[in-house]
Design an enzyme around this catalytic site. Structure first.
Site, PDB file in Angstrom:
ATOM      1  CG  ASP A 236      60.352  43.643 -53.859  1.00 61.02           C
ATOM      2  OD1 ASP A 236      60.137  42.770 -54.719  1.00 61.02           O
ATOM      3  OD2 ASP A 236      61.414  44.278 -53.791  1.00 61.02           O
ATOM      4  CG  HIS A 241      63.404  37.631 -51.753  1.00 57.92           C
ATOM      5  ND1 HIS A 241      63.168  36.709 -52.745  1.00 57.92           N
ATOM      6  CD2 HIS A 241      63.593  38.813 -52.390  1.00 57.92           C
ATOM      7  CE1 HIS A 241      63.211  37.306 -53.920  1.00 57.92           C
ATOM      8  NE2 HIS A 241      63.464  38.572 -53.731  1.00 57.92           N
TER       9      HIS A 241
END
Length: 470
Positions: A236, A241
Site C-alpha cells: 500500500d 508513495h
C-alpha cells in the site's frame, strides 16, 4: 501544470463512486475545482459500480452529505450545480452496456469536442476485468484513464495489469495516480534542490550520511480491514508513495521541468536502486489489529514497515535511504530528513549534539527546518545547536495550495502526465520489492502509539530516526 484556460467539455466516469475515496477525496476535489472555476463549463459526472445507491436523487443526497462532512463553508450554488450534473449508472465487468449508453448520451450534449475521463477506484483484483469491459464497450476510445494504486500486488500481476491496459489504450492515455506526488510539499523538493545553489552542490554522498523518508500515522486501519488483509502496508505504501518520494529526492537534475524529462530522471533512480534485502526490512502489526472488522484472527499482515534501501549511482552510492511508515504510531507526519556528515572534530571539543540536518515537512502546509551549529553567547568558544525554520504558509498566507487530488484531477483534464507514474517505473519498483514479497520478514507486534518494533528503531543505527524528535 501551467496556464489558467479551462478544459474543454468532459464526461467524468467514476468507478467506486460510493466508496471511501470518492467520499473523502474525489467529490471534494471536484467541488473545489468547480468553486475555483477550474472545471469545464460543460461537463457531466456519472458514478458507477456494481450496486445502486438508490435513485439519482438519493445518490446526490449522499454526495451532498459527504461534502458537508469534508468541506468547510460550502457554497450552496456551487454544490447545487455540481449535483445537478451527477447521476449513477450500475455496471460491472460483465455488463457495461447501460453505462456506455449513458456516456454517449452525455457526450451528445457537448458536441465533438467532449472528452471522457474514467477514474478506476477499484481493488487490484477487479482492475483487469473492468479494463476489459471498458475496451469492449469502446469507453476507452480517446479517453484518459486514471488508475488507483496499488498497481497490481506483485511483479507478475502488475505486468498482467499493464498488458490488459495496453490492449485497449496507449500509455499516453494512462494516468497511474499517486496522490503523494500531487502534494505541494513533494513538488517543493524539486524547487528546493534545483533553484538553490546553496543546496544542490551538497545533495550527494560526499556531504550526506543518510536520508530518511518517514510517514507515520496515528490512525488505525479504520474499517479498511478487508483492504489491508489483501494488500498490507508494504504494497500500500512502500512500492508506491514512499518510493516515489525517494525518486524525487534522488533524481539527477532534469534538462527541463516537463513530464518527459522529470519521469525519465525518476525512472533512472529506480533503475539504479538495489533490490531490497529482506534482512534489512522490518514488518510490524499493531496490537489489536486482529480485533478489527474484516481481519482474520490469526492474521500476520503487516501494518508497519521500516527498511533500508540503496541507490547505486555516483551521487548516492553507499548512502542509506531509510523508509518507515505504519498505522497506530506515535504521530502523523510526512518528513524527509537529510543528515549531513559531521566535520572532523577536535576544534571545539566534543559538542554533544547531533549532526546538521535539513528537514522537509511534507504536510499540506510545507515547512523546512535546518539544524546548524553556532557559538554559544558568552566568554568561551562553545557550540550550541541552532534551528532555522521556514513555514511557507507564514511567508505567503494568502496563497492557497491545491489539495493533491484536486491538482491531479486538473492535470488529467489538461493531459499533463508529469506527476503520474509511468509503466516502466511501476515494473522496476516491483522488481525492487519482489525479494521482500518472496521472503517476507516475520511480523512483530508493537504497541499503539509507539514507534514500531524495537528492530525497526535499531535499523537506523546509532544516530536513530529523526522522529520522535522530542
Amino acid at each position: 501544470m501551467s496556464g489558467q484556460q479551462r478544459p474543454g467539455p468532459h464526461v467524468f466516469v467514476l468507478f467506486g463512486a460510493t466508496g471511501d475515496l470518492a467520499k473523502r477525496k474525489l467529490f471534494p476535489g471536484l467541488y473545489r475545482l468547480a468553486a475555483a472555476a477550474r472545471l469545464p463549463e460543460e461537463y457531466a459526472v456519472i458514478g458507477s459500480g456494481r450496486h445502486s445507491p438508490g435513485s439519482d436523487d438519493e445518490f446526490r443526497q449522499q454526495v451532498r452529505s459527504s461534502l458537508q462532512e469534508s468541506v468547510e463553508d460550502l457554497d450552496s450554488t456551487v454544490v447545487d450545480d455540481l449535483l445537478g450534473r451527477l447521476r449513477f449508472q450500475v455496471s460491472d465487468a460483465d455488463d457495461g452496456a447501460d453505462l456506455a449508453a449513458a456516456v454517449r448520451e452525455a457526450h451528445s450534449r457537448f458536441g465533438e469536442d467532449g472528452r471522457t475521463l474514467i477514474y478506476l477506484s477499484v481493488p487490484p483484483t477487479a482492475m483487469e476485468s473492468m479494463i476489459g469491459m471498458l475496451g469492449r464497450e469502446h469507453l476507452t476510445d480517446g479517453a484518459r484513464v486514471v488508475v488507483e494504486k496499488p498497481f497490481g500486488t506483485d511483479l507478475q500481476s502488475s505486468r498482467e495489469l499493464d498488458a490488459a491496459l495496453k490492449k485497449v489504450i496507449a500509455e499516453d492515455q494512462v494516468y497511474r495516480i499517486d496522490h503523494f506526488l500531487g502534494k505541494e510539499a513533494v513538488q517543493n523538493i524539486l524547487a528546493l534542490r534545483f533553484a538553490n545553489g546553496l543546496i544542490e552542490p551538497a545533495w550527494n554522498r560526499e556531504h550526506l550520511a543518510s536520508v530518511q523518508i518517514d510517514v507515520p500515522e496515528e490512525l488505525t486501519i479504520e474499517g479498511r480491514g478487508s483492504f489491508y488483509e489483501s494488500t498490507g502496508c508494504f504494497r500500500d505504501m512502500i512500492s508506491t508513495h514512499l518510493c516515489q518520494v525517494l525518486g524525487f529526492v534522488a533524481m539527477e537534475p532534469p534538462v527541463h521541468l516537463d513530464e518527459t524529462s522529470l519521469r525519465n530522471e525518476k525512472s533512472k533512480v529506480f533503475a539504479a536502486m538495489k533490490p531490497l534485502n529482506p534482512e534489512r526490512v522490518v514488518f510490524g502489526q499493531y496490537e489489536g489489529y486482529r480485533d478489527e472488522e474484516g481481519v482474520a484472527d490469526d492474521s500476520t499482515v503487516e501494518t508497519f514497515v521500516a527498511l533500508e534501501a540503496f541507490v547505486d549511482t555516483e551521487r548516492w552510492q553507499g548512502v542509506p535511504f531509510l523508509l518507515r511508515t505504519g498505522k497506530a504510531l506515535g504521530a502523523t507526519r510526512r518528513t524527509v530528513t537529510l543528515t549531513f556528515r559531521t566535520p572532523p572534530t577536535g576544534r571545539f571539543g566534543e559538542p554533544g549534539f547531533g549532526p546538521n540536518q535539513l528537514v522537509l515537512e511534507l504536510s499540506d502546509s510545507p515547512r523546512f527546518d535546518v539544524e546548524l551549529m553556532a557559538k554559544r553567547p558568552g566568554p568561551d568558544l562553545e557550540l550550541m545547536p541552532l534551528q532555522l525554520q521556514l513555514d511557507l504558509a507564514d511567508e505567503d498566507p494568502e496563497d492557497t495550495p491545491l489539495e493533491a487530488y484536486e491538482r491531479l484531477l486538473l492535470d488529467v483534464m489538461r493531459g499533463d502526465q508529469t506527476l503520474f507514474t509511468r509503466a516502466d517505473e511501476v515494473d522496476r519498483l516491483w522488481q525492487i520489492c519482489q525479494p521482500v514479497l518472496d521472503a517476507p520478514p516475520a511480523t512483530q507486534p508493537y504497541a499503539r502509539g509507539s514507534w514500531g518494533p524495537d528492530d525497526a528503531i535499531a535499523l537506523a543505527g546509532p544516530r536513530g530516526w529523526r522522529l520522535p524528535d522530542a
